[in-house]
Design a protein around this motif. Structure first.
Motif, PDB file in Angstrom:
ATOM      1  N   LYS A  17       8.278  82.089 -18.727  1.00  0.00           N
ATOM      2  CA  LYS A  17       6.875  81.715 -19.124  1.00  0.00           C
ATOM      3  C   LYS A  17       6.864  82.068 -20.399  1.00  0.00           C
ATOM      4  CE  LYS A  17       2.039  82.351 -17.892  1.00  0.00           C
ATOM      5  NZ  LYS A  17       1.137  82.969 -17.064  1.00  0.00           N
ATOM      6  N   GLU A  29       7.567  85.933 -20.154  1.00  0.00           N
ATOM      7  CA  GLU A  29       7.688  86.669 -19.039  1.00  0.00           C
ATOM      8  C   GLU A  29       8.848  86.124 -18.168  1.00  0.00           C
ATOM      9  OE1 GLU A  29       5.713  89.238 -17.956  1.00  0.00           O
ATOM     10  OE2 GLU A  29       4.562  89.128 -20.005  1.00  0.00           O
ATOM     11  N   GLU A  88       9.930  85.626 -14.696  1.00  0.00           N
ATOM     12  CA  GLU A  88       9.187  86.028 -13.393  1.00  0.00           C
ATOM     13  C   GLU A  88      10.253  85.418 -12.300  1.00  0.00           C
ATOM     14  OE1 GLU A  88       4.779  84.525 -14.817  1.00  0.00           O
ATOM     15  OE2 GLU A  88       6.053  82.920 -13.820  1.00  0.00           O
ATOM     16  N   VAL A 110       4.318  84.805  -7.461  1.00  0.00           N
ATOM     17  CA  VAL A 110       5.080  85.475  -8.462  1.00  0.00           C
ATOM     18  C   VAL A 110       5.417  86.948  -7.956  1.00  0.00           C
ATOM     19  CG1 VAL A 110       5.459  86.420 -10.795  1.00  0.00           C
ATOM     20  CG2 VAL A 110       4.238  84.259 -10.462  1.00  0.00           C
ATOM     21  N   SER A 161       7.510  90.478 -12.202  1.00  0.00           N
ATOM     22  CA  SER A 161       7.393  89.777 -13.643  1.00  0.00           C
ATOM     23  C   SER A 161       7.990  90.673 -14.498  1.00  0.00           C
ATOM     24  CB  SER A 161       5.981  89.486 -13.961  1.00  0.00           C
ATOM     25  OG  SER A 161       5.821  88.858 -15.254  1.00  0.00           O
ATOM     26  N   THR A 185       8.235  91.505 -18.943  1.00  0.00           N
ATOM     27  CA  THR A 185       7.965  91.158 -20.358  1.00  0.00           C
ATOM     28  C   THR A 185       9.272  91.169 -21.137  1.00  0.00           C
ATOM     29  OG1 THR A 185       5.765  91.567 -20.167  1.00  0.00           O
ATOM     30  CG2 THR A 185       6.687  91.632 -22.428  1.00  0.00           C
TER      31      THR A 185
END
Length: 701
Positions: free
Chosen positions: A637, A678, A680, A689, A692, A694
Motif C-alpha cells: 500500500k 506498507e 499488509e 488487515v 502491517s 512499514t
C-alpha cells in the motif's frame, strides 16, 4: 395522493400539482388524445367516501359541462379512476382575483367595473339554463395574462353548498348570501349578492363582514347593515355605490331580479360614471335594514287633462263669455299644480321622517327618544378617524380605551365599542373603543431563511427578536448544514422558531465487493449496484493480471463502508521487462509471485524496498489454529498523489492457522518519488488487515 406522471383513463397525463382547495386538488395535465393542456380537479378523499355526495357532484358537473362561454372555465370531462373522481377542465394560466386584489390593494374603478361586467357575462348563460353558481367569490374568478376574466367551478359548488357549514367554508362565508346562510332556497339572485360582495372587496380592499368564526360572519350577512363602500374609497361614484348596495340587499326581492339588469347598470356606470340615472329593475318597499340612500324620487305622473264632454254641459253654460272660460281654465290648472306640489312635499317630509330618503332611521325606537337621547351608531371596523367623525355627528364623544393586536381587523380600525351599536344613550356621552394594532404576526418568509446555513439563519432570526431551536433531517437535495424549512412561517414577536437543517443524504453501510480481475466497465457497474462510486484510476505492473484489467483496489473487498464511498483502483499495465527484473523474478519464483507498483514515467532510476520476515498465523487464530484455515494475500500500500494505491505481492491462498507465513521480498519496486509504503497481510474473506509492516524505498539508478 401522488399522481404525478400517472396517466388517467389512458388519456390524461398528470404533470404537476398547481393548486388545492377546500374540496379538491388541481393538477396540470396533458390530453394525449387531443394534444392540449388541461386542468384536472381531483375530489379529496373525505368527499369520495360519501356515495350520495359523489353522485350529486358528478351530476352537477355534467350539467355544467354544457355551459360554454368566453368568460367561463369550460368543463371537458367527468372521470372515475378507482375510488377517485376527477373533472377535466380548461387550463387557465393566470392568477385569481383574490391574489390580484391582494397585490393592488384596491382596484381602479374602470378596471374593477370591467372585471365585474365579465363575471356578469359568465353568469348570464348559466342563469339562462337555471344553473346557479352558489360560490361566486374572488378565489373562483381567474384573470389571464391578457386580462380576460374566467369564472371557475360552475355546477360544482351546489354539491358542496349542501354540506354542513364548517370551518372549511371560511373562504366562502364572506361572500355567502343571507338566504344561503339561513339554509334557504337559492336562485340567481344569490349569485348577484355574492357578486355585489366581490365588487365591494374589489373597490375597498376588504370584505364588508368579518368575525372570529363562520357562524358569526354568516349572522352578519343576515343582520348587520353594510357600511357604504365610499367610506373606504372616496373614488367610488354614487352610481357605482348604488349598484353594489342594490346587489347586496338582504331581501332577494329588493335586489336586482336578474343578471341582465346588473349588466345594464354596470355598463351605464362605465359609460356615465357621474351622471345620475334610475337603476333598472323593480324595487320593493325599502326596509330599515337597507343602508342605500334613495337619490331620486320617482316623478308623479302628470294628471291627465280630461276634457269635459260637451254633451253633458247644460245649455245655459253657453252664456259664459270667452274671457270667463279662459280664467276658469287657468284656475283649474293652477289648482292642479298646487295639489301636486302639496303631495310632493308631504311625500318628502314623510320620507325624511321614516328614513326612506336618508333622513332619520326607520327605527320605531327613534320616535320615542327625547331631546337628550340618541341611538348609538355602529363604528366597529371603521378607521379611528371615521369612527370619531361618525360619533361626533351623533353628538357623542369617542374615547380610546386601549389598543390590541388583531388578525382580523385592519391596523388603526375599531375592534369593539362600548356601548354597543343601536343602544339608546345620552347625547354627549363617551363611547369607549378598542383600536387595532394590526396583526402581531411577522411574515418571516421575507427573510429568505430557507437555503441559508444554520448559523446564518440563527443569527438573522435572533437579530429580529426570535429564539431558535434546530432539528436535523436527511435530505437528498439540500446541502448538509443548510436550512430545509422552518416553522411557524408567521410567528408572533419573540416566538420560538424551529429550523429543520439538512444532515445530508441518508448514509447506509454497504459491503465493498471485489473488483480485482474485472474490467473498468464491469467494476463500475458492480460498485454502483452496491451504492458505491468508482474512484481515481492508477496503473501498476502485474505478472499475473493482464493489461487493462483491475489489479488493485483502495479498500479491501468485504470491508463495511458508507454508501457513496469512492473506491480507487489500479489497472494492470502487464509485466515491465528488464534484465534485472528477470533475474530477480526467477530468484523469487520459488517463494511467491511478486508484483510491484508502477513507475509513472520511463525513468533511468527506480524506488526499491525489501522485506524479510515471517508471520505466525497462530498468534491471531489461537490454540485450535491447526484445524482452522484462512485465505490470505500480501499487498503493498502506497499513497500516490493523495490516493492509496495497492500492489499485489502474493496472490490469495488458503493456509492453515498453524502456518508460519514467509514475508520475503528482496526487491519491491514502488512508485517513483514515494519513499515509504506498507506491506499488509490481509484476510481476504473479511477484508481485515491482519498485520502491517512499514518499508522504506530507496532510489536506485
Amino acid at each position: 395522493m401522488n399522481l404525478e406522471s400517472v396517466v388517467l383513463q389512458g388519456r390524461y397525463e398528470i404533470i404537476e400539482k398547481i393548486g388545492s382547495g377546500g374540496m379538491s386538488n388541481v393538477f396540470r395535465a396533458k390530453d394525449l388524445k387531443l394534444g392540449r393542456a388541461v386542468a384536472i380537479k381531483v375530489l379529496k378523499e373525505e368527499f369520495c367516501s360519501d356515495a350520495e355526495f359523489v353522485e350529486r357532484f358528478k351530476r352537477e358537473a355534467q350539467a355544467a359541462a354544457g355551459l360554454l362561454g368566453e368568460n367561463i372555465v369550460n368543463i371537458y370531462d367527468v372521470v372515475d379512476e378507482g375510488k377517485y373522481h376527477f373533472i377535466v377542465m380548461e387550463l387557465v394560466d393566470g392568477i385569481t382575483l383574490k391574489e390580484y386584489i391582494k397585490i393592488k390593494g384596491k382596484l381602479d374603478i374602470t378596471e374593477g367595473v370591467s372585471i365585474a361586467i365579465q363575471v356578469a357575462k359568465a353568469l348570464k348563460p348559466a342563469h339562462a339554463q337555471h344553473i346557479v353558481h352558489r360560490d361566486i367569490k374572488p378565489q373562483n374568478i381567474l384573470i389571464t395574462e391578457e386580462s380576460k376574466v374566467k369564472v371557475a367551478d360552475f355546477g360544482i359548488a351546489r354539491a358542496v353548498s349542501e354540506q354542513t357549514l364548517n370551518a372549511n367554508a371560511i373562504g366562502s362565508v364572506h361572500y355567502i348570501s343571507p338566504e344561503q346562510a339561513r339554509g334557504g332556497r337559492c336562485d340567481a339572485r344569490s349569485d348577484i349578492y355574492s357578486l355585489g360582495i366581490t365588487m365591494y372587496e374589489m373597490f375597498t380592499g376588504r370584505v364588508p363582514f368579518t368575525g372570529d368564526s363562520t357562524v358569526s360572519i354568516a349572522l352578519a350577512h343576515l343582520e348587520q347593515a353594510i357600511t357604504p363602500p365610499h367610506i373606504y374609497n372616496n373614488q367610488i361614484s354614487a352610481n357605482l355605490e348604488r349598484v353594489i348596495l342594490k346587489c347586496t340587499k338582504k331581501d332577494p326581492a329588493n335586489r336586482y331580479q336578474n343578471i341582465t339588469e346588473v349588466l345594464d347598470d354596470l355598463e351605464n356606470v362605465l359609460l356615465n360614471p357621474d351622471e345620475p340615472y334610475a337603476l333598472t329593475g323593480a324595487t320593493k318597499v325599502i326596509k330599515s335594514e337597507d343602508t342605500a340612500v334613495l337619490n331620486q324620487v320617482e316623478p308623479i305622473d302628470d294628471m291627465e287633462d280630461d276634457e269635459y264632454d260637451n254633451d253633458e254641459v247644460d245649455n245655459d253654460e253657453d252664456d259664459y263669455d270667452e274671457e270667463d272660460e279662459k280664467m276658469d281654465r287657468i284656475m283649474s290648472i293652477v289648482g292642479v299644480i298646487v295639489a301636486v306640489i302639496i303631495v310632493i312635499l308631504l311625500v318628502f317630509f314623510v320620507g325624511r321622517f321614516t328614513g326612506v330618503f336618508g333622513g332619520k332611521k326607520s327605527d320605531n325606537s327613534q320616535s320615542t327618544l327625547d331631546s337628550t337621547q340618541t341611538v348609538m351608531p355602529d363604528v366597529v371596523g371603521l378607521s379611528e378617524k371615521m369612527a370619531d367623525k361618525k360619533l361626533s355627528d351623533n353628538n357623542l364623544q369617542m374615547q380610546v380605551k386601549s389598543s390590541e393586536y388583531s388578525d382580523t381587523v385592519e391596523k388603526g380600525n375599531v375592534i369593539s365599542q362600548d356601548p354597543k351599536a343601536d343602544e339608546v344613550v345620552s347625547k354627549y356621552s363617551k363611547v369607549s373603543v378598542v383600536i387595532s394594532l394590526g396583526s402581531d404576526t411577522v411574515d418571516i418568509t421575507k427573510l429568505g431563511i430557507a437555503g441559508k446555513t444554520k448559523e446564518a439563519a440563527e443569527a438573522l432570526l435572533k437579530e429580529n427578536g426570535f429564539s431558535v431551536e434546530s432539528k436535523e433531517e436527511n435530505s437528498d437535495t439540500i446541502e448538509k448544514g443548510k436550512v430545509i424549512s422552518y416553522s411557524p412561517t408567521k410567528p408572533k414577536n419573540g416566538d420560538r422558531i424551529t429550523l429543520i437543517v439538512s444532515s445530508g443524504k441518508k448514509v447506509t453501510k454497504v459491503i465493498v465487493p471485489n473488483i480485482i480481475n474485472m474490467s473498468e466497465a464491469d467494476a463500475k457497474a458492480l460498485l454502483e449496484s452496491n451504492g458505491l462510486v468508482l474512484g481515481t484510476k492508477a496503473e501498476q505492473n502485474s505478472q499475473s493480471i493482464a493489461a487493462g484489467i483491475i489489479a488493485g483496489q483502495s479498500i479491501a473487498a468485504g470491508s463495511s463502508v458508507d454508501s457513496g464511498t469512492r473506491i480507487d483502483y489500479a489497472v494492470s499495465t502487464g509485466v515491465a521487462e528488464s534484465s534485472e527484473s528477470k533475474s530477480e523474478s526467477s530468484e523469487q519464483a520459488q517463494t511467491t509471485k511478486a508484483t510491484v507498483a508502477p513507475a509513472p514515467t520511463a525513468a533511468s532510476y527506480r524506488y526499491v524496498a525489501s522485506i524479510d520476515t515471517n508471520y505466525s498465523l497462530q498468534d491471531v487464530i489461537g490454540p485450535s489454529s491447526g484445524f482452522t484455515s484462512v485465505k490470505v494475500m500480501i499487498r503493498l500500500k502506497q499513497t500516490v498523489n493523495g490516493s492509496d494505491v495497492y500492489s499485489t505481492l502474493m496472490e490469495a491462498r488458503t493456509v492453515t492457522g498453524d502456518t508460519i507465513l514467509p514475508v520475503r521480498f528482496r526487491t519491491i519496486v514502488g512508485a517513483n518519488g514515494v519513499d515509504q509504503g506498507e506491506v499488509e497481510i490481509v484476510n481476504v474473506d473479511s477484508g481485515e488487515v491482519m498485520k502491517s509492516y512499514t518499508v522504506e524505498f530507496f532510489r536506485v539508478e
